[in-house]
Design a protein around this motif. Structure first.
Motif, PDB file in Angstrom:
ATOM      1  N   LEU A 412      52.173 -57.122   7.277  1.00 40.80           N
ATOM      2  CA  LEU A 412      52.942 -56.546   8.380  1.00 40.80           C
ATOM      3  C   LEU A 412      54.409 -56.423   8.001  1.00 40.80           C
ATOM      4  O   LEU A 412      54.954 -57.275   7.295  1.00 40.80           O
ATOM      5  CB  LEU A 412      52.807 -57.413   9.631  1.00 40.80           C
ATOM      6  CG  LEU A 412      51.396 -57.583  10.199  1.00 40.80           C
ATOM      7  CD1 LEU A 412      51.418 -58.564  11.373  1.00 40.80           C
ATOM      8  CD2 LEU A 412      50.837 -56.233  10.651  1.00 40.80           C
ATOM      9  N   ASP A 413      55.069 -55.359   8.477  1.00 47.07           N
ATOM     10  CA  ASP A 413      56.495 -55.214   8.216  1.00 47.07           C
ATOM     11  C   ASP A 413      57.287 -56.077   9.197  1.00 47.07           C
ATOM     12  O   ASP A 413      56.736 -56.693  10.116  1.00 47.07           O
ATOM     13  CB  ASP A 413      56.926 -53.746   8.305  1.00 47.07           C
ATOM     14  CG  ASP A 413      56.650 -53.117   9.674  1.00 47.07           C
ATOM     15  OD1 ASP A 413      56.526 -53.859  10.677  1.00 47.07           O
ATOM     16  OD2 ASP A 413      56.573 -51.873   9.747  1.00 47.07           O
ATOM     17  N   ALA A 415      59.461 -55.417  11.604  1.00 44.38           N
ATOM     18  CA  ALA A 415      59.447 -55.027  13.016  1.00 44.38           C
ATOM     19  C   ALA A 415      58.157 -55.476  13.687  1.00 44.38           C
ATOM     20  O   ALA A 415      58.159 -55.966  14.824  1.00 44.38           O
ATOM     21  CB  ALA A 415      59.630 -53.519  13.142  1.00 44.38           C
ATOM     22  N   SER A 416      57.043 -55.327  12.982  1.00 43.08           N
ATOM     23  CA  SER A 416      55.749 -55.720  13.547  1.00 43.08           C
ATOM     24  C   SER A 416      55.662 -57.236  13.715  1.00 43.08           C
ATOM     25  O   SER A 416      55.164 -57.737  14.722  1.00 43.08           O
ATOM     26  CB  SER A 416      54.610 -55.229  12.652  1.00 43.08           C
ATOM     27  OG  SER A 416      54.597 -53.823  12.588  1.00 43.08           O
ATOM     28  N   LEU A 417      56.170 -57.964  12.718  1.00 41.53           N
ATOM     29  CA  LEU A 417      56.153 -59.424  12.816  1.00 41.53           C
ATOM     30  C   LEU A 417      57.061 -59.913  13.939  1.00 41.53           C
ATOM     31  O   LEU A 417      56.716 -60.858  14.665  1.00 41.53           O
ATOM     32  CB  LEU A 417      56.578 -60.041  11.489  1.00 41.53           C
ATOM     33  CG  LEU A 417      55.503 -60.091  10.397  1.00 41.53           C
ATOM     34  CD1 LEU A 417      56.105 -60.565   9.081  1.00 41.53           C
ATOM     35  CD2 LEU A 417      54.353 -61.003  10.808  1.00 41.53           C
ATOM     36  N   ASN A 418      58.211 -59.272  14.094  1.00 37.12           N
ATOM     37  CA  ASN A 418      59.108 -59.650  15.184  1.00 37.12           C
ATOM     38  C   ASN A 418      58.427 -59.425  16.529  1.00 37.12           C
ATOM     39  O   ASN A 418      58.497 -60.271  17.430  1.00 37.12           O
ATOM     40  CB  ASN A 418      60.405 -58.842  15.119  1.00 37.12           C
ATOM     41  CG  ASN A 418      61.369 -59.371  14.064  1.00 37.12           C
ATOM     42  OD1 ASN A 418      61.173 -60.448  13.515  1.00 37.12           O
ATOM     43  ND2 ASN A 418      62.418 -58.616  13.795  1.00 37.12           N
ATOM     44  N   HIS A 419      57.776 -58.293  16.658  1.00 36.61           N
ATOM     45  CA  HIS A 419      57.079 -57.968  17.902  1.00 36.61           C
ATOM     46  C   HIS A 419      55.943 -58.961  18.156  1.00 36.61           C
ATOM     47  O   HIS A 419      55.748 -59.424  19.291  1.00 36.61           O
ATOM     48  CB  HIS A 419      56.527 -56.546  17.831  1.00 36.61           C
ATOM     49  CG  HIS A 419      55.804 -56.121  19.072  1.00 36.61           C
ATOM     50  ND1 HIS A 419      56.450 -55.864  20.260  1.00 36.61           N
ATOM     51  CD2 HIS A 419      54.484 -55.918  19.314  1.00 36.61           C
ATOM     52  CE1 HIS A 419      55.560 -55.517  21.181  1.00 36.61           C
ATOM     53  NE2 HIS A 419      54.370 -55.540  20.632  1.00 36.61           N
ATOM     54  N   LEU A 420      55.238 -59.297  17.120  1.00 41.47           N
ATOM     55  CA  LEU A 420      54.113 -60.224  17.249  1.00 41.47           C
ATOM     56  C   LEU A 420      54.601 -61.611  17.678  1.00 41.47           C
ATOM     57  O   LEU A 420      54.043 -62.220  18.591  1.00 41.47           O
ATOM     58  CB  LEU A 420      53.359 -60.309  15.927  1.00 41.47           C
ATOM     59  CG  LEU A 420      52.262 -61.380  15.819  1.00 41.47           C
ATOM     60  CD1 LEU A 420      51.239 -61.226  16.935  1.00 41.47           C
ATOM     61  CD2 LEU A 420      51.583 -61.310  14.462  1.00 41.47           C
ATOM     62  N   TYR A 475      46.707 -59.327  18.696  1.00 40.01           N
ATOM     63  CA  TYR A 475      47.870 -58.503  18.405  1.00 40.01           C
ATOM     64  C   TYR A 475      47.495 -57.019  18.627  1.00 40.01           C
ATOM     65  O   TYR A 475      46.387 -56.595  18.289  1.00 40.01           O
ATOM     66  CB  TYR A 475      48.283 -58.724  16.946  1.00 40.01           C
ATOM     67  CG  TYR A 475      49.418 -57.836  16.481  1.00 40.01           C
ATOM     68  CD1 TYR A 475      50.722 -58.143  16.820  1.00 40.01           C
ATOM     69  CD2 TYR A 475      49.163 -56.688  15.727  1.00 40.01           C
ATOM     70  CE1 TYR A 475      51.761 -57.330  16.397  1.00 40.01           C
ATOM     71  CE2 TYR A 475      50.196 -55.887  15.306  1.00 40.01           C
ATOM     72  CZ  TYR A 475      51.490 -56.210  15.646  1.00 40.01           C
ATOM     73  OH  TYR A 475      52.530 -55.419  15.233  1.00 40.01           O
ATOM     74  N   PRO A 476      48.392 -56.191  19.236  1.00 36.40           N
ATOM     75  CA  PRO A 476      49.811 -56.467  19.491  1.00 36.40           C
ATOM     76  C   PRO A 476      50.091 -57.073  20.877  1.00 36.40           C
ATOM     77  O   PRO A 476      51.248 -57.186  21.240  1.00 36.40           O
ATOM     78  CB  PRO A 476      50.451 -55.081  19.382  1.00 36.40           C
ATOM     79  CG  PRO A 476      49.399 -54.163  19.917  1.00 36.40           C
ATOM     80  CD  PRO A 476      48.079 -54.754  19.474  1.00 36.40           C
TER      81      PRO A 476
END
Length: 480
Positions: A412-413, A415-420, A475-476
């Motif tokens: 995951l990039d 942004a995706s990890l932050n969102h997760l 996720y998400p």
């Protein structure tokens, strides 16, 4: 003849009846929460829904359930799963001192409005000064929270270090303070309240380990001098709120001495390490500070809000506010330590000194050593667990009881990890079994735990990580 409302409000019998009932309810609350018999650390409700409930309760709720509803619909700081904000699970005996303070209501602006708590405050602050390593010239006082204490310390610094009288004349030239970029936001707020402006708040970047980068101090100081900004104080964090990392207080103290700056330590959270034989090294150099803030309601089991501001030179504790109120205060040639309104921002304050004094009298200073040491040990333990876990990573190795970590997945990039990770925290909040918070460091979203409860165990940590890992599959939109 029916009693008047005033007679009812001041009925000692009614107070006795309600008091016995409330103590029984709170004792049961402690039993349930400390032993985790109740599954939740928080009963989350959306703000508008909670507001609606209490509006309706005022009109239609049963009077006899008022206290129990307040207790039920809240955050349980005594629950082992409460590992969020830096607010202590109070020692139960301080609920009793809180009752004394609320009923006697000694305002403490002047001695005759708080004789016992004023003398007790002197005993408590002298003890704290001695524990820091100050000599008998030091003095301190208690005030309502770290934010107010930090502002008061900076006002004292400005008065002590500047040639002109800012209190009377106002600013005549640009002024500034130096502070870590990871310092608590209240320092920034205090500086702005004082009129320093944005350029008067010189934020020093941090190292890879999130401590103030000492190597940058000289250059930043020279830059400010070249711009005509007079730096009068430097602040060390003990530790920073977000990461729990301590600044190098010894190095900052030496820099302050070299440039004749006021050295202030914001030890609101971790200043209590002065009581820990094992972790006192974290505050090495604290005795060199001109002023130190320590919150009793963070790491010393006291109720909110109970804060000490300690000053190496006792004269500075008395001269910050040069106002005269003839109807309250007299001008004395000798030290006037007992009139609190001369030394604190607030005139009226509660009898917070009796919380600290009672803990000392009943349990001794050893209770603070045991509490701080255990919580820091548990913070280190949680850090060990995360370091060995394949699905989580630390922001920085814990040096206190504050632990920043996140779920990570190389697929995951950012942004995706932050969102997760933000979603994982929201899921925890809504479910309520655990209460943790979050922070952002260098653009990375971390989950943040502060181990505040001495009954939180390794099993609780592992269960938390298992729960978070299980929700990742949703996720998400992770949910229980």
């Amino acid at each position: 003849m029916e009693k008047s409302l005033l007679q009812k409000a001041y009925s000692s019998e009614d107070f006795r009846m309600r008091g016995h009932q409330l103590i029984d309810e709170l004792a049961k609350h402690l039993d349930d929460k400390l032993q985790a018999n109740s599954p939740n650390a928080i009963h989350w409700n959306e703000p508008e829904d909670e507001l609606r409930f209490w509006k309706e309760f005022l009109e239609t709720g049963k009077e006899e359930t008022l206290f129990s509803e307040i207790t039920r619909r809240t955050t349980y700081v005594h629950h082992p799963h409460y590992i969020g904000h830096q607010v202590s699970p109070t020692a139960p005996i301080t609920a009793l001192t809180g009752t004394i303070s609320s009923l006697l209501n000694n305002g403490m602006a002047v001695y005759e409005m708080g004789m016992a708590p004023s003398a007790i405050e002197r005993v408590v602050t002298d003890m704290l000064c001695k524990q820091i390593g100050y000599n008998t010239d030091s003095r301190g006082f208690l005030t309502s929270g770290g934010t107010l204490a930090n502002l008061t310390a900076l006002l004292a610094a400005r008065k002590a270090k500047l040639d002109h009288d800012v209190w009377t004349e106002g600013h005549t030239k640009p002024l500034g303070i130096m502070v870590s970029s990871e310092a608590h936001y209240c320092v920034d707020r205090a500086a702005r309240i004082m009129g320093l402006g944005e350029r008067g708040i010189v934020k020093i970047p941090v190292t890879a380990g999130y401590a103030m980068d000492i190597s940058l101090l000289e250059a930043r100081f020279e830059e400010c001098t070249a711009k005509g900004i007079e730096i009068f104080a430097i602040i060390g964090s003990a530790p920073s709120t977000a990461t729990g990392v301590y600044d190098d207080l010894e190095a900052i103290g030496q820099f302050a001495k070299t440039h004749q700056l006021w050295f202030h330590i914001d030890g609101a959270h971790g200043g209590a390490a002065i009581f820990s034989e094992k972790y006192r090294y974290t505050v090495a150099g604290i005795d060199q500070a001109d002023s130190v803030v320590i919150d009793g309601h963070k790491m010393m089991m006291l109720p909110t809000i109970t804060t000490a501001l300690l000053m190496k030179d006792g004269a500075n504790a008395s001269s910050t506010f040069s106002q005269k109120a003839d109807y309250l205060l007299t001008q004395e040639d000798h030290e006037d330590w007992y009139n609190s309104g001369k030394r604190t921002f607030e005139c009226t304050k509660n009898m917070m000194s009796i919380h600290w004094y009672t803990m000392l009298k009943v349990y001794g200073k050893g209770i603070f050593d045991e509490f701080v040491t255990h919580l820091y040990d548990m913070g280190h333990l949680f850090g060990d667990i995360i370091e060995k876990h394949p699905d989580f990573e630390l922001a920085v190795r814990p040096v206190s009881n504050i632990v920043c970590f996140r779920y990570t997945n190389h697929a995951l990039d950012l942004a995706s990890l932050n969102h997760l990770n933000a979603g994982l925290r929201r899921a925890l909040l809504e479910e309520g079994e655990y209460y943790i918070v979050q922070t952002k460091l260098r653009g990375v979203h971390y989950l943040r735990v502060t181990v505040m409860n001495p009954f939180t165990t390794e099993a609780h940590f592992r269960k938390l990580l298992d729960k978070l890992k299980g929700w990742v599959f949703d996720y998400p939109n992770p949910k229980s």
